[in-house]
Design a protein around this motif. Structure first.
Motif, PDB file in Angstrom:
ATOM      1  N   LYS A   3       0.894  -1.114  -0.102  1.00 45.30           N
ATOM      2  CA  LYS A   3      -0.073  -0.068  -0.018  1.00 45.30           C
ATOM      3  C   LYS A   3       1.023   1.168  -0.055  1.00 45.30           C
ATOM      4  O   LYS A   3       2.021   1.246   0.420  1.00 45.30           O
ATOM      5  N   TYR A   5      -0.226   4.714   1.415  1.00 41.77           N
ATOM      6  CA  TYR A   5      -1.151   5.606   2.037  1.00 41.77           C
ATOM      7  C   TYR A   5      -0.674   7.062   1.904  1.00 41.77           C
ATOM      8  O   TYR A   5       0.535   7.265   1.946  1.00 41.77           O
ATOM      9  N   THR A  84       3.193  -0.228   3.969  1.00 38.70           N
ATOM     10  CA  THR A  84       2.281   0.861   3.943  1.00 38.70           C
ATOM     11  C   THR A  84       2.605   2.232   3.460  1.00 38.70           C
ATOM     12  O   THR A  84       1.896   3.049   3.102  1.00 38.70           O
ATOM     13  N   ASP A 149      -5.416   4.688  -0.282  1.00 39.41           N
ATOM     14  CA  ASP A 149      -4.147   4.047  -0.767  1.00 39.41           C
ATOM     15  C   ASP A 149      -4.100   4.682  -2.129  1.00 39.41           C
ATOM     16  O   ASP A 149      -4.762   4.197  -3.086  1.00 39.41           O
TER      17      ASP A 149
END
Lengths: 246, 236
Positions: A3, A5, A84, A149
Motif C-alpha cells: 500500500k 497511503y 504501507t 491508498d
C-alpha cells in the motif's frame, strides 16, 4: 501489493475549526504544547477591505518518499514501512538523539517531553488496524482531508488525484517527495524550512566515517603486509635476522 | 628446551585481559550492527541486518550492547579500585614515553615487519632496534589508545543510555553517537594490529602464551623488552 497511503486535502473547504488537531491530540495523548498535525493560514491583506480573505491549510507528517528524517536516523529507529509507506518510529530502538526532529523541514516531529523519543503522525496506525480512518480525517466536518491508498486505482484518493490538479508543499534544497497533496492550490506555500542535518550527523557522514574507514584500512593493510612477509620468509631466515639484530 | 622463565602477568591481569578482549570484540560487532543508515553503514546494510537476525530484533541487539557494555565498565572499574597500585603502575608504564627512542622504534619496526631489513638498509637506516621497556612503543601506543577510547566510550555510552530516561537536551546524545563511533573505530584499527601481533606473528608467540601462563622465556624478554629484563635482573 504494497500500500502507499497518502492524504489528499482540499484546503479550500477548511474552516479552521481545529477539530482535526483536537481529535489527534485526544487519540494520541499528545502532551500539552505539542501537536502532531496543524492548520496553517495565509496572511490576510486587509487593504482589500471587504474582499479580505484567509486561506486555511490542514497538514501533518507528509510521509515523504525521500524522507530526510530516515536519512538522519543513525540506528534505523525511524523507518519507512515498505508495506504501507508510513514513516514510523521504533521507540525501543531510538536513543533520543533528536537528529530526525531537526532534519524534518516540515517540523512534523517533536521530542516527547516524557518519553524523550520523537513523536509524529503515523496516520493513526492503531485505527487503521481496526479498519478505521485516521482520527483527523474521520472528524473533519467539511471533509477537507481524504485518506487512502494511492496504489489502489479504485480508491478515493486515486480518483481525486486523477480528476484534479494537485500541488505539494516541497522543501528546499531537496524535494522530499511528500505524500500529501493539495487540490488545485493552497496557501501558504513557503513555510517549510531548509533541509538541514544536525552538525553531529554531518560530522558522522562527512568526517568520522571516512576517517574510521581510512584508519581501519591502513591498519588492515599493515597487518596484511606483515602477514605476507611472514608467509614468504621461512622460519630459519627470520631466525637469522634476529641473530643479526643482536 | 628448558628455558628459564620470567614472571610477566599475574592471574587477575590475565583475567581482565581476556574479559576485556571478549567484551570489546562483542561490543564492536554488535555496535557495528546498531548503525543502520544507508548513508553511514560502514560495511553495508548486510551487517546490521545479520546482527538483527541473530539477536532476534534491533531492540534485543541494543539491549545486549547496552548491558554487556555496562557490565564491562562496572567490572573494569572494580578491577581498577581493587588493584589500584597495579593499575596506576600500568598507567605510568603506558604513558612513559621516550620520544626519540619510541619514534625510532616505531619507524624501524614498522618497516622491518612489513618490508624487511633490506628496505631499512636501503633507506639508509641501521637494523638495530632501540631497546624497549615492559611495553614496546607499539604496545604503549595501543595501551594509550585503549585507555583514552575506554574512558570516552564509557562516558558517551552512558549519555546515550541515559538519554531517553533523563536527558532533555538531545544534542549531547547526537554528538555522543558520533564520538562513540569514532573511538570504537580507532580502537578497532589498533586492535587489528594487536591481534595480529599476538596471535599470528611468529616473533611475539611467547607474549601470546604469557597471556595464559603469565610467564615469558628469559631469552624472549632479553630480545624484546631489554630495559625491563635488566630491571628484573637488577632486582633479583
Amino acid at each position: 501489493m504494497n500500500k502507499k497511503y497518502c492524504m489528499v486535502i482540499d484546503s479550500s473547504v477548511c474552516i479552521d475549526c481545529k477539530a482535526c488537531m483536537v481529535s489527534c491530540k485526544v487519540q494520541h495523548k499528545v502532551p500539552r504544547g505539542y501537536w502532531r498535525n496543524w492548520i496553517k493560514h495565509s496572511t490576510p491583506d486587509f487593504s482589500l477591505g471587504k474582499h479580505t480573505s484567509m486561506h486555511f491549510q490542514p497538514g501533518g507528517c507528509m510521509q515523504c518518499d525521500n524522507p530526510t528524517c530516515v536519512y538522519a536516523c543513525p540506528s534505523g529507529a525511524t523507518y519507512k514501512d515498505e508495506e504501507t509507506g508510513i514513516i514510523h518510529v521504533n521507540e525501543d530502538l531510538c536513543i533520543g538523539c533528536g537528529n530526525c526532529v531537526k532534519a524534518c523541514p516540515y517540523h512534523a516531529r517533536y521530542r516527547h517531553p516524557v518519553k524523550r523519543v520523537p513523536d509524529k503522525c503515523d496516520f493513526c496506525r492503531e485505527r487503521l488496524h481496526m479498519g478505521l480512518l485516521p482520527a483527523c480525517v474521520d472528524t473533519c466536518p467539511t471533509k477537507a482531508r481524504t485518506f487512502g491508498d494511492r496504489n489502489d486505482p479504485d480508491s478515493e484518493v486515486s480518483r481525486l488525484l486523477k480528476e484534479n490538479e494537485t500541488v505539494r508543499i516541497v522543501s528546499r534544497p531537496v524535494d522530499t517527495e511528500p505524500n500529501m497533496f493539495y487540490i488545485s492550490s493552497t496557501m501558504p506555500m513557503d513555510w517549510p524550512g531548509q533541509v538541514e542535518y544536525p552538525a553531529a550527523h554531518q560530522a558522522m557522514t562527512g568526517f568520522v566515517n571516512p576517517l574510521v574507514k581510512i584508519a581501519v584500512g591502513l591498519s588492515g593493510l599493515g597487518v596484511a603486509a606483515m602477514f605476507l612477509k611472514q608467509l614468504f620468509t621461512d622460519d630459519e631466515t627470520s631466525q637469522d635476522k634476529e641473530k643479526e639484530e643482536v | 628446551m628448558n628455558e628459564k622463565m620470567i614472571h610477566r602477568h599475574d592471574k587477575p591481569a590475565i583475567f581482565i585481559h581476556w574479559f576485556n578482549a571478549f567484551c570489546w570484540i562483542f561490543l564492536t560487532l554488535t555496535g557495528l550492527g546498531l548503525i543502520k543508515n544507508d548513508q553511514i553503514n560502514p560495511v553495508g546494510a548486510w551487517w546490521p541486518n545479520l546482527m538483527r537476525s541473530i539477536f532476534g530484533s534491533g531492540e534485543m541487539l541494543l539491549n545486549f550492547h547496552i548491558y554487556i557494555g555496562l557490565t564491562w565498565a562496572v567490572v573494569f572499574i572494580l578491577y581498577i579500585l581493587f588493584r589500584f597500585k597495579d593499575s596506576m603502575g600500568f598507567l605510568k608504564e603506558a604513558f612513559s614515553i621516550n620520544p626519540s627512542r619510541d619514534a625510532s622504534w616505531l619507524i624501524k619496526k614498522n618497516i622491518q615487519l612489513t618490508l624487511g631489513n633490506g628496505a631499512l638498509r636501503k633507506m639508509g637506516m641501521t637494523t638495530d632496534i632501540p631497546a624497549q621497556g615492559f611495553y614496546n612503543a607499539g604496545q604503549k601506543l595501543f595501551a594509550q589508545l585503549t585507555i583514552v577510547a575506554g574512558i570516552i566510550l564509557t562516558i558517551t555510552g552512558l549519555i546515550m543510555y541515559l538519554s531517553t530516561m533523563i536527558l532533555d537536551n538531545p544534542t549531547p546524545v547526537a554528538w555522543s553517537r558520533t564520538i562513540h563511533f569514532l573511538m570504537a573505530g580507532l580502537a578497532f584499527a589498533g586492535l587489528l594490529v594487536h591481534i595480529y601481533m599476538a596471535a599470528i606473528s611468529r616473533e611475539e608467540k611467547p607474549a601470546f602464551k604469557s597471556m595464559f601462563s603469565g610467564v615469558v622465556p628469559e631469552d624472549y624478554a632479553k630480545h624484546h623488552h631489554e630495559l625491563w629484563y635488566k630491571e628484573v635482573k637488577n632486582k633479583s
